[in-house]
Motif scaffolding. Sequence first.
Motif, PDB file in Angstrom:
ATOM      1  N   LEU A 290       0.856  -1.189   0.000  1.00 33.50           N
ATOM      2  CA  LEU A 290       0.000   0.000   0.000  1.00 33.50           C
ATOM      3  C   LEU A 290       0.890   1.237   0.000  1.00 33.50           C
ATOM      4  O   LEU A 290       1.753   1.396   0.867  1.00 33.50           O
ATOM      5  N   LEU A 291       0.659   2.128  -0.970  1.00 29.53           N
ATOM      6  CA  LEU A 291       1.416   3.374  -1.055  1.00 29.53           C
ATOM      7  C   LEU A 291       0.526   4.509  -0.569  1.00 29.53           C
ATOM      8  O   LEU A 291      -0.471   4.848  -1.212  1.00 29.53           O
ATOM      9  N   VAL A 292       0.882   5.070   0.581  1.00 35.21           N
ATOM     10  CA  VAL A 292       0.140   6.201   1.153  1.00 35.21           C
ATOM     11  C   VAL A 292       0.743   7.472   0.569  1.00 35.21           C
ATOM     12  O   VAL A 292       1.881   7.832   0.895  1.00 35.21           O
ATOM     13  N   VAL A 293      -0.023   8.155  -0.278  1.00 29.27           N
ATOM     14  CA  VAL A 293       0.481   9.329  -0.989  1.00 29.27           C
ATOM     15  C   VAL A 293      -0.134  10.578  -0.371  1.00 29.27           C
ATOM     16  O   VAL A 293      -1.331  10.831  -0.503  1.00 29.27           O
ATOM     17  N   ALA A 294       0.688  11.352   0.333  1.00 29.32           N
ATOM     18  CA  ALA A 294       0.226  12.570   1.006  1.00 29.32           C
ATOM     19  C   ALA A 294       0.568  13.778   0.134  1.00 29.32           C
ATOM     20  O   ALA A 294       1.741  14.084  -0.089  1.00 29.32           O
ATOM     21  N   THR A 295      -0.471  14.447  -0.364  1.00 27.29           N
ATOM     22  CA  THR A 295      -0.290  15.640  -1.187  1.00 27.29           C
ATOM     23  C   THR A 295      -1.087  16.788  -0.567  1.00 27.29           C
ATOM     24  O   THR A 295      -1.684  16.647   0.498  1.00 27.29           O
ATOM     25  N   SER A 296      -1.118  17.920  -1.257  1.00 32.07           N
ATOM     26  CA  SER A 296      -1.861  19.078  -0.752  1.00 32.07           C
ATOM     27  C   SER A 296      -3.276  19.073  -1.303  1.00 32.07           C
ATOM     28  O   SER A 296      -3.612  18.312  -2.213  1.00 32.07           O
TER      29      SER A 296
ATOM     30  N   GLY B 275       6.514  -8.326  -9.420  1.00 31.55           N
ATOM     31  CA  GLY B 275       5.365  -9.215  -9.299  1.00 31.55           C
ATOM     32  C   GLY B 275       4.488  -8.932  -8.093  1.00 31.55           C
ATOM     33  O   GLY B 275       3.635  -9.757  -7.742  1.00 31.55           O
ATOM     34  N   LYS B 276       4.649  -7.774  -7.468  1.00 27.01           N
ATOM     35  CA  LYS B 276       3.858  -7.423  -6.291  1.00 27.01           C
ATOM     36  C   LYS B 276       2.548  -6.747  -6.705  1.00 27.01           C
ATOM     37  O   LYS B 276       2.442  -6.178  -7.786  1.00 27.01           O
ATOM     38  N   THR B 277       1.583  -6.790  -5.816  1.00 32.97           N
ATOM     39  CA  THR B 277       0.318  -6.086  -6.012  1.00 32.97           C
ATOM     40  C   THR B 277       0.403  -4.735  -5.317  1.00 32.97           C
ATOM     41  O   THR B 277       0.801  -4.654  -4.148  1.00 32.97           O
ATOM     42  N   VAL B 278       0.040  -3.683  -6.035  1.00 31.09           N
ATOM     43  CA  VAL B 278       0.176  -2.318  -5.511  1.00 31.09           C
ATOM     44  C   VAL B 278      -1.207  -1.688  -5.366  1.00 31.09           C
ATOM     45  O   VAL B 278      -2.040  -1.770  -6.272  1.00 31.09           O
ATOM     46  N   LYS B 279      -1.438  -1.068  -4.205  1.00 33.04           N
ATOM     47  CA  LYS B 279      -2.654  -0.296  -3.950  1.00 33.04           C
ATOM     48  C   LYS B 279      -2.257   1.093  -3.460  1.00 33.04           C
ATOM     49  O   LYS B 279      -1.137   1.296  -2.991  1.00 33.04           O
ATOM     50  N   PHE B 280      -3.188   2.031  -3.559  1.00 33.94           N
ATOM     51  CA  PHE B 280      -2.903   3.412  -3.176  1.00 33.94           C
ATOM     52  C   PHE B 280      -3.905   3.898  -2.134  1.00 33.94           C
ATOM     53  O   PHE B 280      -5.096   3.599  -2.209  1.00 33.94           O
TER      54      PHE B 280
ATOM     55  N   ARG C   3       7.026   5.777  -9.388  1.00 34.05           N
ATOM     56  CA  ARG C   3       8.277   5.024  -9.587  1.00 34.05           C
ATOM     57  C   ARG C   3       8.315   3.798  -8.675  1.00 34.05           C
ATOM     58  O   ARG C   3       8.724   2.717  -9.093  1.00 34.05           O
ATOM     59  N   LYS C   4       7.906   3.978  -7.429  1.00 26.13           N
ATOM     60  CA  LYS C   4       7.874   2.857  -6.494  1.00 26.13           C
ATOM     61  C   LYS C   4       6.857   1.811  -6.943  1.00 26.13           C
ATOM     62  O   LYS C   4       7.127   0.598  -6.856  1.00 26.13           O
TER      63      LYS C   4
ATOM     64  N   GLN D 288      12.274  21.289  -1.746  1.00 31.13           N
ATOM     65  CA  GLN D 288      11.373  20.338  -1.106  1.00 31.13           C
ATOM     66  C   GLN D 288      11.685  18.961  -1.683  1.00 31.13           C
ATOM     67  O   GLN D 288      11.603  18.764  -2.890  1.00 31.13           O
ATOM     68  N   GLU D 289      12.043  18.030  -0.824  1.00 31.52           N
ATOM     69  CA  GLU D 289      12.547  16.733  -1.272  1.00 31.52           C
ATOM     70  C   GLU D 289      11.485  15.639  -1.103  1.00 31.52           C
ATOM     71  O   GLU D 289      11.073  15.348   0.025  1.00 31.52           O
ATOM     72  N   PRO D 290      11.030  15.015  -2.209  1.00 31.43           N
ATOM     73  CA  PRO D 290      10.076  13.905  -2.089  1.00 31.43           C
ATOM     74  C   PRO D 290      10.709  12.737  -1.339  1.00 31.43           C
ATOM     75  O   PRO D 290      11.850  12.354  -1.616  1.00 31.43           O
ATOM     76  N   VAL D 291       9.978  12.173  -0.388  1.00 31.86           N
ATOM     77  CA  VAL D 291      10.498  11.098   0.460  1.00 31.86           C
ATOM     78  C   VAL D 291       9.521   9.927   0.433  1.00 31.86           C
ATOM     79  O   VAL D 291       8.310  10.125   0.482  1.00 31.86           O
ATOM     80  N   GLY D 292      10.066   8.725   0.366  1.00 30.65           N
ATOM     81  CA  GLY D 292       9.264   7.509   0.473  1.00 30.65           C
ATOM     82  C   GLY D 292       9.882   6.586   1.501  1.00 30.65           C
ATOM     83  O   GLY D 292      11.091   6.317   1.440  1.00 30.65           O
ATOM     84  N   ARG D 293       9.083   6.107   2.458  1.00 28.88           N
ATOM     85  CA  ARG D 293       9.629   5.253   3.516  1.00 28.88           C
ATOM     86  C   ARG D 293       8.574   4.274   3.998  1.00 28.88           C
ATOM     87  O   ARG D 293       7.378   4.534   3.915  1.00 28.88           O
TER      88      ARG D 293
END
Length: 293
Positions: free
Chosen positions: A80-86, A113-118, A104-105, A185-190
Amino acid sequence: MASLKALKIRIGSVKSTQKITKAMKMVAAAKLRRAQDAATQGRPYAERLEGVMASLASKVTVSESSPRLLAGTGRDQVHLLVVATSERGLAGAFNTNIVRAARRKAEELTAQGKTVKFYLAGKKGRVLRRFYPSQILHDADQSGIKNPGFVDARVIADDLVRRYEAGEFDVAHLFYAKFVSALVQEPVGRQIIPVAIDTTGVVPTNAAEASVEYEPDEEQILADLLPRNLAIQLFRAMQENQASFFGAQMNAMDNATRNAGDMIKRLSIQYNRTRQAAITTELVEIISGAEAL
């Protein structure tokens, strides 16, 4: 060639736009100071709590009785990709950079081969619906949030924990913009779920000398602290995003104001040349008519 009236209307329109962008720049600059203070003051607590979590997690033997936020589901298939925007735009490439990092992630995980959700937290992240229409797990409505607070982050954290325990995903990653300066402002993914255990061997300050006894025990402490740590990390991301947004908006409006000034100069030159050409034509016609008589 545009008429004098059309050029005059366009110059007036660009001047009006310039006044708006200049005002927006001043508002963003005023709000940036407060948002920057909130982001920088919140970092030490969030970083220290994350360090405590890593220290505790490294001392616990993962078993079936361990909290799921620590032990994981035992699988690594659904991410699960939690995308925090304005919630608003007019901030240059601020939201685009966060969305691009998440995409990109997603492409990297899909190639494995992974399943991706947002999980979308912010209106401007909804652009992902165009690329992944069937993979949006949730779209958090934050339209009423002007100044993000811990309660707002806790609501999202509780929802993520509920979905995680229900088996809707195995691993969660958080994407946001880290505030570096008003210009950067640096985009970060963790990874935020399950908790990432630091395997680099870096020991927190004074941790090597300290002899700590946990009561009741490490696992029970983790069971209470892990959900709170998740909320704190989300709150930190919201604060970083807020400061980054105002910094990006201030720069974007400054550029727009200067571009409007350049356009006004170009249009004014064109207006003056067109006006001079019209005057010259009229003079030639008068002189030609006088000579004909």
